[in-house]
Motif scaffolding. Sequence first.
Motif, PDB file in Angstrom:
ATOM      1  N   ALA A   1      39.134 117.455 108.268  1.00 11.31           N
ATOM      2  CA  ALA A   1      40.103 118.320 108.939  1.00 11.31           C
ATOM      3  C   ALA A   1      41.089 117.489 109.751  1.00 11.31           C
ATOM      4  N   ILE A   2      40.580 116.473 110.447  1.00 11.95           N
ATOM      5  CA  ILE A   2      41.464 115.644 111.263  1.00 11.95           C
ATOM      6  C   ILE A   2      42.502 114.952 110.379  1.00 11.95           C
ATOM      7  N   LYS A   3      42.068 114.393 109.275  1.00 15.94           N
ATOM      8  CA  LYS A   3      43.003 113.720 108.369  1.00 15.94           C
ATOM      9  C   LYS A   3      44.079 114.695 107.890  1.00 15.94           C
ATOM     10  N   THR A   4      43.696 115.887 107.495  1.00 15.72           N
ATOM     11  CA  THR A   4      44.662 116.881 107.028  1.00 15.72           C
ATOM     12  C   THR A   4      45.648 117.230 108.130  1.00 15.72           C
ATOM     13  N   VAL A  16      46.098 118.353 117.741  1.00 14.97           N
ATOM     14  CA  VAL A  16      44.919 118.054 116.923  1.00 14.97           C
ATOM     15  C   VAL A  16      43.684 117.984 117.811  1.00 14.97           C
ATOM     16  N   ASP A  17      43.818 117.362 118.973  1.00 14.49           N
ATOM     17  CA  ASP A  17      42.692 117.282 119.893  1.00 14.49           C
ATOM     18  C   ASP A  17      42.199 118.680 120.274  1.00 14.49           C
ATOM     19  N   LYS A  18      43.122 119.610 120.510  1.00 17.41           N
ATOM     20  CA  LYS A  18      42.732 120.991 120.846  1.00 17.41           C
ATOM     21  C   LYS A  18      42.107 121.700 119.644  1.00 17.41           C
ATOM     22  N   MET A  19      42.594 121.388 118.454  1.00 21.23           N
ATOM     23  CA  MET A  19      42.082 122.043 117.249  1.00 21.23           C
ATOM     24  C   MET A  19      40.642 121.626 116.949  1.00 21.23           C
ATOM     25  N   ILE A  20      40.259 120.471 117.423  1.00 25.07           N
ATOM     26  CA  ILE A  20      38.883 120.016 117.223  1.00 25.07           C
ATOM     27  C   ILE A  20      37.894 121.016 117.824  1.00 25.07           C
ATOM     28  N   ASP A  21      38.294 121.671 118.908  1.00 24.38           N
ATOM     29  CA  ASP A  21      37.412 122.656 119.536  1.00 24.38           C
ATOM     30  C   ASP A  21      36.952 123.726 118.537  1.00 24.38           C
ATOM     31  N   ASP A  22      37.820 124.046 117.563  1.00 22.17           N
ATOM     32  CA  ASP A  22      37.495 125.086 116.582  1.00 22.17           C
ATOM     33  C   ASP A  22      36.484 124.635 115.533  1.00 22.17           C
ATOM     34  N   ARG A  34      37.045 112.988 118.615  1.00 14.52           N
ATOM     35  CA  ARG A  34      38.256 112.866 119.434  1.00 14.52           C
ATOM     36  C   ARG A  34      38.868 111.468 119.307  1.00 14.52           C
ATOM     37  N   ASP A  35      38.041 110.451 119.218  1.00 10.41           N
ATOM     38  CA  ASP A  35      38.538 109.087 119.025  1.00 10.41           C
ATOM     39  C   ASP A  35      39.186 108.928 117.647  1.00 10.41           C
ATOM     40  N   GLN A 110      44.839 125.855 103.316  1.00 13.25           N
ATOM     41  CA  GLN A 110      43.981 125.359 102.232  1.00 13.25           C
ATOM     42  C   GLN A 110      44.817 124.635 101.181  1.00 13.25           C
ATOM     43  N   ASP A 111      46.030 125.139 100.927  1.00  9.81           N
ATOM     44  CA  ASP A 111      46.935 124.465  99.996  1.00  9.81           C
ATOM     45  C   ASP A 111      47.345 123.107 100.552  1.00  9.81           C
ATOM     46  N   LEU A 112      47.579 123.071 101.846  1.00 12.73           N
ATOM     47  CA  LEU A 112      47.955 121.829 102.517  1.00 12.73           C
ATOM     48  C   LEU A 112      46.845 120.788 102.410  1.00 12.73           C
ATOM     49  N   GLU A 113      45.605 121.238 102.537  1.00 12.77           N
ATOM     50  CA  GLU A 113      44.468 120.318 102.360  1.00 12.77           C
ATOM     51  C   GLU A 113      44.512 119.678 100.978  1.00 12.77           C
TER      52      GLU A 113
END
Length: 168
Positions: A1-4, A16-22, A34-35, A110-113
């Motif tokens: 997910a982070i790479k995408t 992206v850091d905030k999206m990690i919470d999800d 986070r790193d 999902q298409d973006l992935e």
Amino acid sequence: AIKTWVWSGFYGPSQVDKMIDDILEDGVDEQLLRDAVGAEFEKKRVSEGAWPAVTDCDRLDKAFNRLNQGGVIALQNAGFTMSDGLEDVSEVLQTRGRNGVAGYCFYHGQDLEGAVAGRGLMLAFGNFEGDSDQAVKVGQTICAAIKDSGLEVEWKGDPKTRIAVTSL
């Protein structure tokens, strides 16, 4: 997910850091994730140094701008699923109004992935009347805009199948 998220170009490091919470799950090394955000943005920054002045994403932006100006609601990164994308199209249609709008085109998360993974980008499209002939015309308009921007598409003219941007 982070790479995408990083390579999609739609999000900055704090987003992206905030999206990690999800996506956090019990037992996951949160600090490691986070790193990874900073490390992935650094990889992208280094890679960008070798990119051409005009990228395929620039070409896609050009095509979507042309479509939006030409009567097709064209949305990038519209939600995460087909239903999210259709909901986003509906919201734009309510704001924009039906006058001069022939149809819609979008891709979702999902298409973006798939695109970030190198599998090309799938585009959803259609018209608002449910008219198959009109949907084909919308599809042809989308394909022409994508091709004119310098990208390759595959589509067999069937309004029930999605358009593939193959060279992204």
